[in-house]
Scaffold this active site. Structure first.
Site, PDB file in Angstrom:
ATOM      1  N   TYR A  96      -1.111  35.453  11.786  1.00 56.51           N
ATOM      2  CA  TYR A  96      -1.408  34.353  10.867  1.00 56.51           C
ATOM      3  C   TYR A  96      -1.337  33.005  11.580  1.00 56.51           C
ATOM      4  CZ  TYR A  96      -1.030  31.615   6.505  1.00 56.51           C
ATOM      5  OH  TYR A  96      -1.225  30.720   5.484  1.00 56.51           O
ATOM      6  N   SER A 120      -1.981  25.830   8.357  1.00 60.60           N
ATOM      7  CA  SER A 120      -0.597  26.071   7.971  1.00 60.60           C
ATOM      8  C   SER A 120       0.317  25.528   9.053  1.00 60.60           C
ATOM      9  CB  SER A 120      -0.341  27.570   7.791  1.00 60.60           C
ATOM     10  OG  SER A 120       1.038  27.853   7.662  1.00 60.60           O
ATOM     11  N   LYS A 150      -4.412  30.341  12.008  1.00 64.02           N
ATOM     12  CA  LYS A 150      -4.336  29.012  11.407  1.00 64.02           C
ATOM     13  C   LYS A 150      -4.433  27.891  12.442  1.00 64.02           C
ATOM     14  CE  LYS A 150      -4.178  30.021   7.070  1.00 64.02           C
ATOM     15  NZ  LYS A 150      -5.312  29.639   6.189  1.00 64.02           N
TER      16      LYS A 150
END
Length: 305
Positions: free
Chosen positions: A165, A152, A169
């Protein structure tokens, strides 16, 4: 004309909804047998539902394709292994792994709990490790295989409220690069894709102010099906020379990211002191610095997804 994945077997995690579902549908249309993994959990990782995986499998079969539903959690090593074993037992082999499964537990950094940190790392980083590890013996023995990991831009350039997150990622990029280097001699490749698309992973973005509404409207125009063709290509033999790369897809645009590299250096023969760094090095480097709130626009002119 045969599809680009004719005769291949592809395992896709998080394939019951959103991007994963679109990837599964296209891979099946391109000739692959597909293991559709999805435990049907909520966005935060709780609960469970057989419906999403079953629906994707039913749609593939209705179109004449081959598919099998797997409901395991990628965070569990045994569950992750069952995804690969289902591929081998049901379809005879495994040719590509698409690590798409993910959860979100967004909160501002100083309020993030250890539980929310660990849960996101377990699914978004340890999960790809588990599934990839299970597939590796088969890839090595057959001398071929493709890992496709969904990273991401939240990891590549950071994002507010997503320390867990983002860390997972960006860690996934590092994992992919190491796999690529370790496995290249066996004919196995590993690549990453940062997708820009509207899905339930982005549906929680606030849309209260005019600026926020415009941002959401822009993201909603980026449909999940636009991501799938690059995945199908990377899973195919046509991508045999594509390894250790980071791509992004937003609508009809495919982007190739460069790797971190030095942009400027200074040497002081007598060595640096803290004061000398403040007086000389920082002023010289300042044109290459970007403020934290400028990084996203400086590196990539759309919002992180």
């Amino acid at each position: 004309m045969p599809g680009i994945l004719e005769g291949k077997v592809v395992a896709i995690t998080g394939a019951g909804r959103g991007i994963g579902r679109e990837v599964a549908l296209l891979c099946a249309r391109e000739g692959a047998a597909v293991v559709v993994n999805d435990p049907g959990v909520a966005q935060a990782g709780d609960g469970g539902d057989t419906g999403p995986a079953d629906a994707t499998v039913a749609d593939i079969r209705a179109a004449g394709g081959r598919a099998w539903a797997n409901l395991a959690s990628v965070a569990d090593p045994l569950g992750a292994a069952s995804i690969i074993e289902d591929a081998v037992q049901r379809f005879g082999r495994i040719d590509a792994v698409v690590n798409n499964a993910g959860i979100l537990r967004d909160t501002i950094w100083h309020k993030m709990s250890h539980a929310d940190w660990q849960a996101v790392i377990d699914v978004n980083l340890t999960g790809p490790f588990n599934v990839s590890k299970a597939a590796t013996p088969y890839f090595r023995e057959q001398g071929s295989g493709s890992f496709i990991h969904f990273t991401s831009t939240s990891g590549l350039i950071g994002n507010v409220g997503q320390a867990n997150y983002s860390a997972a990622k960006l860690g996934l990029v590092a994992l992919s690069q190491s796999i690529a280097l370790d496995m290249a001699r066996f004919g196995v490749r590993s690549n990453c894709i940062a997708p820009f698309a509207w899905s339930r992973m982005t549906a929680s973005i606030p849309a209260e102010t005019p600026e926020q509404k415009l941002r959401v409207e822009r993201i909603q125009s980026m449909s999940a099906d636009k991501i799938a063709p690059l995945v199908a290509f990377l899973a195919s033999d046509r991508a045999a020379e594509v390894n250790n790369q980071i791509f992004a897809v937003r609508r009809n645009e495919i982007v190739l990211f460069n790797k971190p590299r030095p942009v400027r250096s200074m040497t002081k023969v007598e060595g640096w002191t803290a004061q000398a760094i403040a007086d000389e090095l920082v002023p010289a480097f300042r044109p290459n610095f970007a403020r934290a709130d400028e990084v996203s626009a400086h590196v990539f002119p759309y919002d992180p997804i």
